[in-house]
Motif scaffolding. Structure first.
Motif, PDB file in Angstrom:
ATOM      1  N   LYS A   2     -13.741   3.010 -11.724  1.00  0.00           N
ATOM      2  CA  LYS A   2     -13.226   2.037 -10.774  1.00  0.00           C
ATOM      3  C   LYS A   2     -11.743   2.305 -10.547  1.00  0.00           C
ATOM      4  N   TYR A   3     -11.339   2.260  -9.288  1.00  0.00           N
ATOM      5  CA  TYR A   3      -9.953   2.531  -8.915  1.00  0.00           C
ATOM      6  C   TYR A   3      -9.232   1.229  -8.569  1.00  0.00           C
ATOM      7  N   ASP A   4      -7.908   1.302  -8.545  1.00  0.00           N
ATOM      8  CA  ASP A   4      -7.142   0.147  -8.081  1.00  0.00           C
ATOM      9  C   ASP A   4      -7.255   0.016  -6.569  1.00  0.00           C
ATOM     10  N   ALA A  18      -1.595   5.577   0.206  1.00  0.00           N
ATOM     11  CA  ALA A  18      -1.890   6.425  -0.948  1.00  0.00           C
ATOM     12  C   ALA A  18      -0.605   6.867  -1.641  1.00  0.00           C
ATOM     13  N   TYR A  19       0.373   7.269  -0.870  1.00  0.00           N
ATOM     14  CA  TYR A  19       1.652   7.757  -1.403  1.00  0.00           C
ATOM     15  C   TYR A  19       2.398   6.650  -2.153  1.00  0.00           C
ATOM     16  N   THR A  20       2.529   5.496  -1.517  1.00  0.00           N
ATOM     17  CA  THR A  20       3.289   4.384  -2.096  1.00  0.00           C
ATOM     18  C   THR A  20       2.643   3.871  -3.370  1.00  0.00           C
ATOM     19  N   LEU A  21       1.330   3.685  -3.349  1.00  0.00           N
ATOM     20  CA  LEU A  21       0.654   3.133  -4.523  1.00  0.00           C
ATOM     21  C   LEU A  21       0.558   4.149  -5.654  1.00  0.00           C
ATOM     22  N   ALA A  22       0.312   5.407  -5.328  1.00  0.00           N
ATOM     23  CA  ALA A  22       0.256   6.425  -6.380  1.00  0.00           C
ATOM     24  C   ALA A  22       1.621   6.574  -7.049  1.00  0.00           C
ATOM     25  N   LYS A  23       2.681   6.539  -6.256  1.00  0.00           N
ATOM     26  CA  LYS A  23       4.042   6.622  -6.810  1.00  0.00           C
ATOM     27  C   LYS A  23       4.337   5.419  -7.705  1.00  0.00           C
ATOM     28  N   ALA A  24       3.745   4.278  -7.377  1.00  0.00           N
ATOM     29  CA  ALA A  24       3.972   3.067  -8.168  1.00  0.00           C
ATOM     30  C   ALA A  24       3.145   3.037  -9.443  1.00  0.00           C
ATOM     31  N   GLY A  25       2.186   3.966  -9.557  1.00  0.00           N
ATOM     32  CA  GLY A  25       1.382   4.028 -10.777  1.00  0.00           C
ATOM     33  C   GLY A  25      -0.044   3.568 -10.641  1.00  0.00           C
ATOM     34  N   ALA A  26      -0.447   3.141  -9.457  1.00  0.00           N
ATOM     35  CA  ALA A  26      -1.830   2.705  -9.255  1.00  0.00           C
ATOM     36  C   ALA A  26      -2.760   3.906  -9.182  1.00  0.00           C
ATOM     37  N   ASN A 238       0.301  15.551  -0.551  1.00  0.00           N
ATOM     38  CA  ASN A 238       0.597  16.559  -1.572  1.00  0.00           C
ATOM     39  C   ASN A 238       1.449  15.969  -2.694  1.00  0.00           C
ATOM     40  N   HIS A 239       2.453  15.174  -2.327  1.00  0.00           N
ATOM     41  CA  HIS A 239       3.330  14.553  -3.322  1.00  0.00           C
ATOM     42  C   HIS A 239       2.584  13.474  -4.116  1.00  0.00           C
ATOM     43  N   ALA A 240       1.690  12.752  -3.430  1.00  0.00           N
ATOM     44  CA  ALA A 240       0.929  11.702  -4.120  1.00  0.00           C
ATOM     45  C   ALA A 240      -0.038  12.304  -5.132  1.00  0.00           C
ATOM     46  N   VAL A 241      -0.677  13.403  -4.776  1.00  0.00           N
ATOM     47  CA  VAL A 241      -1.582  14.072  -5.716  1.00  0.00           C
ATOM     48  C   VAL A 241      -0.811  14.544  -6.950  1.00  0.00           C
ATOM     49  N   ALA A 242       0.424  15.001  -6.728  1.00  0.00           N
ATOM     50  CA  ALA A 242       1.238  15.523  -7.836  1.00  0.00           C
ATOM     51  C   ALA A 242       1.557  14.462  -8.883  1.00  0.00           C
ATOM     52  N   THR A 243       1.436  13.180  -8.538  1.00  0.00           N
ATOM     53  CA  THR A 243       1.701  12.121  -9.521  1.00  0.00           C
ATOM     54  C   THR A 243       0.589  12.030 -10.563  1.00  0.00           C
ATOM     55  N   GLY A 244      -0.553  12.581 -10.251  1.00  0.00           N
ATOM     56  CA  GLY A 244      -1.707  12.444 -11.136  1.00  0.00           C
ATOM     57  C   GLY A 244      -2.480  11.159 -10.915  1.00  0.00           C
ATOM     58  N   ASN A 245      -2.012  10.337  -9.976  1.00  0.00           N
ATOM     59  CA  ASN A 245      -2.648   9.029  -9.738  1.00  0.00           C
ATOM     60  C   ASN A 245      -3.547   8.999  -8.515  1.00  0.00           C
ATOM     61  N   ALA A 557       1.787  -0.951   3.009  1.00  0.00           N
ATOM     62  CA  ALA A 557       1.744  -0.402   1.650  1.00  0.00           C
ATOM     63  C   ALA A 557       2.656  -1.186   0.707  1.00  0.00           C
ATOM     64  N   GLU A 558       3.809  -1.615   1.203  1.00  0.00           N
ATOM     65  CA  GLU A 558       4.709  -2.416   0.374  1.00  0.00           C
ATOM     66  C   GLU A 558       4.057  -3.743  -0.004  1.00  0.00           C
ATOM     67  N   HIS A 559       3.363  -4.351   0.949  1.00  0.00           N
ATOM     68  CA  HIS A 559       2.657  -5.607   0.672  1.00  0.00           C
ATOM     69  C   HIS A 559       1.562  -5.390  -0.378  1.00  0.00           C
ATOM     70  N   ILE A 560       0.754  -4.312  -0.215  1.00  0.00           N
ATOM     71  CA  ILE A 560      -0.313  -4.034  -1.174  1.00  0.00           C
ATOM     72  C   ILE A 560       0.268  -3.710  -2.543  1.00  0.00           C
ATOM     73  N   LYS A 561       1.362  -2.961  -2.581  1.00  0.00           N
ATOM     74  CA  LYS A 561       1.996  -2.617  -3.858  1.00  0.00           C
ATOM     75  C   LYS A 561       2.429  -3.871  -4.603  1.00  0.00           C
ATOM     76  N   GLN A 562       3.057  -4.805  -3.888  1.00  0.00           N
ATOM     77  CA  GLN A 562       3.500  -6.041  -4.544  1.00  0.00           C
ATOM     78  C   GLN A 562       2.311  -6.839  -5.051  1.00  0.00           C
ATOM     79  N   ARG A 563       1.235  -6.859  -4.282  1.00  0.00           N
ATOM     80  CA  ARG A 563       0.031  -7.561  -4.716  1.00  0.00           C
ATOM     81  C   ARG A 563      -0.540  -6.904  -5.970  1.00  0.00           C
ATOM     82  N   TRP A 564      -0.623  -5.567  -5.970  1.00  0.00           N
ATOM     83  CA  TRP A 564      -1.159  -4.852  -7.130  1.00  0.00           C
ATOM     84  C   TRP A 564      -0.280  -5.068  -8.363  1.00  0.00           C
ATOM     85  N   GLN A 565       1.036  -5.022  -8.177  1.00  0.00           N
ATOM     86  CA  GLN A 565       1.949  -5.206  -9.304  1.00  0.00           C
ATOM     87  C   GLN A 565       1.820  -6.602  -9.893  1.00  0.00           C
TER      88      GLN A 565
END
Length: 570
Positions: A2-4, A18-26, A238-245, A557-565
């Motif tokens: 299951k993913y975030d 994808a970029y914003t959330l992966a960078k945030a750790g999701a 490409n940058h989002a994949v590099a986070t491993g997330n 993405a900023e709205h979703i990131k804040q919700r996820w956090q």
């Protein structure tokens, strides 16, 4: 697993999330129907692009049904649909990781403040469903700046009558310009117009692990082999994949978003590379597979609470589809009338023309009396360009004066004339496609794709004002070509939609009765569903859409990131 976040699609609407959330750790999953190609696959194959449509599905496997309006002899009209398998008219724009952003020209004009409030500025338009946006330009502006920096936009801000407010200059200087750009500057200025350099989502210098533009001359419709073009894949994924997330699953065709009796999404169902059905689970779901296909997916995703399609109890999914109105024009420069130096300038290959006019972004002219407020109408943008690719330029040379095919010496003579005796400068006009009741997406009752799923039926009705504004702008563009000394100056404004410029179908708004999404692009009826491609747009504006799709997706993405956090902290 299951993913975030699970995202359907991987283009300009999907990648900022994808970029914003992966960078945030999701933990993020992207499901993309097409293959995962990279720079090494994007060589400059003209046959693949001009004749074979290599980066889109075969229309025998995946088609649409396009409904056009026809007139009877008695003056009444009717709508008739035809499968694109029969017509050959493709509505696909790049089914690969990164989506159609891989193949864009990258004209990155922002919307202007007036685009966010067309109804309150110009009033209602009879026969059109024009609405103000639930957000303002000021709310979107910081995210345009984010696109400039993260995607990479090259340009220069110049004063002109409709220059939008900006908080920052472009982060990269303008890309190299074709010599004819200075010709356009001179001619337009002599006419009292205000030519402007076109911001481009193309790097003018190396940055972010990408090379700068190499000026091959092969840009529009081609994937970028240097990574300079700001595609979703090169700039963000490409940058989002590099986070491993971030996990990207290519060749995954989503066919249903499952939901239960309470309306809660229970997973996204897709076919894998072998045609087996799979299911992805997440806490938050994002759909961003371009306007037509996003509407199709929601309409096809029926459940106990949504018998007419997910988030569609108000019947608004698929409604108010918009394209970009306008047309094209051209003028020829006869080498026999030019000096050798002028010919050398005109025939230079590689740099972009990169000139636009927005003097008539808002039109005040008595020709528009009776349209909205007296003598006022929303106008648009004119962009000048060359068709540099030889096969594209040669198309048409295979026909003689009687429109019959020619070959041998006659074909050779036609090609010689095309490439050695003149050069054609072209322009494109972009203006608003009014949303109407006769432009929408539905599911076809009979035609299915290769998986057996109903295809999208797209009605492509237009509004008369689309043509009137387009013709007005084309006439202005023609004056520039005439001032330049071009011959055979002409233009064509069509009611047919450009299939690479589509938006709407899931418009956002404050009223759940007349919109699918709220101001954060969250479905009114489904708490954890967001739509972040161009579907959200109530009106399209008078510029290409990709810049705004990117910016809005960063905003959401900023709205979703804040919700996820918040959920993680809980």
């Amino acid at each position: 697993m299951k993913y975030d976040i699970c995202i359907v699609g991987s283009g300009a609407g999907a990648s900022p999330v994808a970029y914003t959330l992966a960078k945030a750790g999701a933990k993020v999953l992207v499901l993309e129907k097409g293959p995962w190609l990279t720079e090494k696959e994007f060589y400059k194959d003209e046959l693949a692009i001009s004749l074979r449509d290599a980066y889109n599905p075969s229309l025998s496997d995946e088609r649409h049904v396009i409904e056009e309006e026809y007139e009877r002899e008695n003056g009444t009209s009717f709508w008739q649909g035809e499968s694109t398998e029969n017509s050959g008219w493709s509505f696909w724009n790049g089914n690969v990781v990164g989506g159609s952003s891989n193949f864009m020209s990258g004209y990155f004009h922002r919307l202007k403040p007036v685009d966010f409030k067309l109804k309150s500025t110009f009033g209602e338009v009879d026969g059109a469903n024009v609405e103000d946006w639930p957000i303002s330009y000021e709310e979107m502006e910081p995210f345009y700046t984010m696109v400039d920096e993260q995607v990479g936009v090259s340009g220069k801000v110049v004063d002109h009558p409709h220059q939008e407010p900006r908080s920052n200059p472009f982060p990269y200087p303008p890309i190299a310009e074709h010599p004819v750009s200075s010709w356009i500057d001179k001619a337009a200025t002599e006419l009292g117009y205000h030519p402007m350099p076109v911001p481009r989502a193309v790097l003018s210098q190396p940055a972010m692990g990408r090379r700068s533009c190499e000026y091959s001359g092969y840009c529009s419709s081609y994937g970028c082999s240097s990574g300079a073009k700001g595609s979703a894949r090169a700039a963000l994924l490409n940058h989002a994949v590099a986070t491993g997330n971030l996990t990207i699953k290519p060749n995954a065709k989503v066919f249903n978003i499952a939901s239960n009796a309470t309306g809660e999404i229970t997973g996204i169902e897709f076919y894998d590379t072998k045609g087996n059905k799979q299911k992805a689970l997440a806490d938050i779901y994002v759909v961003a597979c371009q306007a037509v296909e996003t509407s199709r997916l929601l309409l096809a995703s029926k459940g106990p609470k949504f018998p007419n399609g997910l988030a569609n109890n108000n019947g608004q999914v698929g409604k108010n589809l918009v394209f970009s109105a306008g047309g094209t024009g051209s003028g020829d420069f006869d080498f026999g009338q030019l000096s050798e130096a002028q010919i050398a300038q005109l025939t230079a290959v590689g740099p972009f023309v990169n000139r636009a006019l927005q003097d008539w972004y808002e039109i005040e002219d008595t020709a528009f009396n009776g349209i909205n407020k007296k003598g006022r109408a929303k106008g648009g943008t004119i962009d000048f360009l060359f068709h540099q690719n030889p096969i594209a330029r040669a198309m048409g040379s295979q026909y003689g004066d009687d429109d019959e095919l020619v070959w041998g010496e006659e074909l050779k003579a036609n090609l010689t004339q095309e490439f050695t005796t003149y050069r054609t400068l072209r322009f494109e006009v972009f203006n608003d496609w009014m949303p109407t009741d006769d432009c929408f997406v539905a599911l076809d009752d009979e035609v299915t794709d290769k998986w057996g799923d109903p295809v999208a039926k797209v009605r492509i009705g237009y509004h008369e004002q689309d043509l009137k504004v387009g013709e007005y702008l084309a006439a202005k563009a023609e004056t520039v070509l005439t001032q330049l000394g071009a011959t055979n100056v002409s233009s064509s404004v069509s009611s047919y939609p450009p299939t690479n410029l589509m938006a709407g179908g899931c418009r956002f708004g404050n009223d759940p009765a007349t919109s699918v999404l709220n101001k954060n692009c969250q479905a009114h009826e489904v708490d954890n569903l967001y739509v972040t491609d161009g579907s959200f747009m109530p009106t399209g504006g008078s510029v290409p859409y990709t810049y705004t799709i990117y910016a809005n997706s960063f905003r959401v993405a900023e709205h979703i990131k804040q919700r996820w956090q918040r959920s993680v902290k809980v």
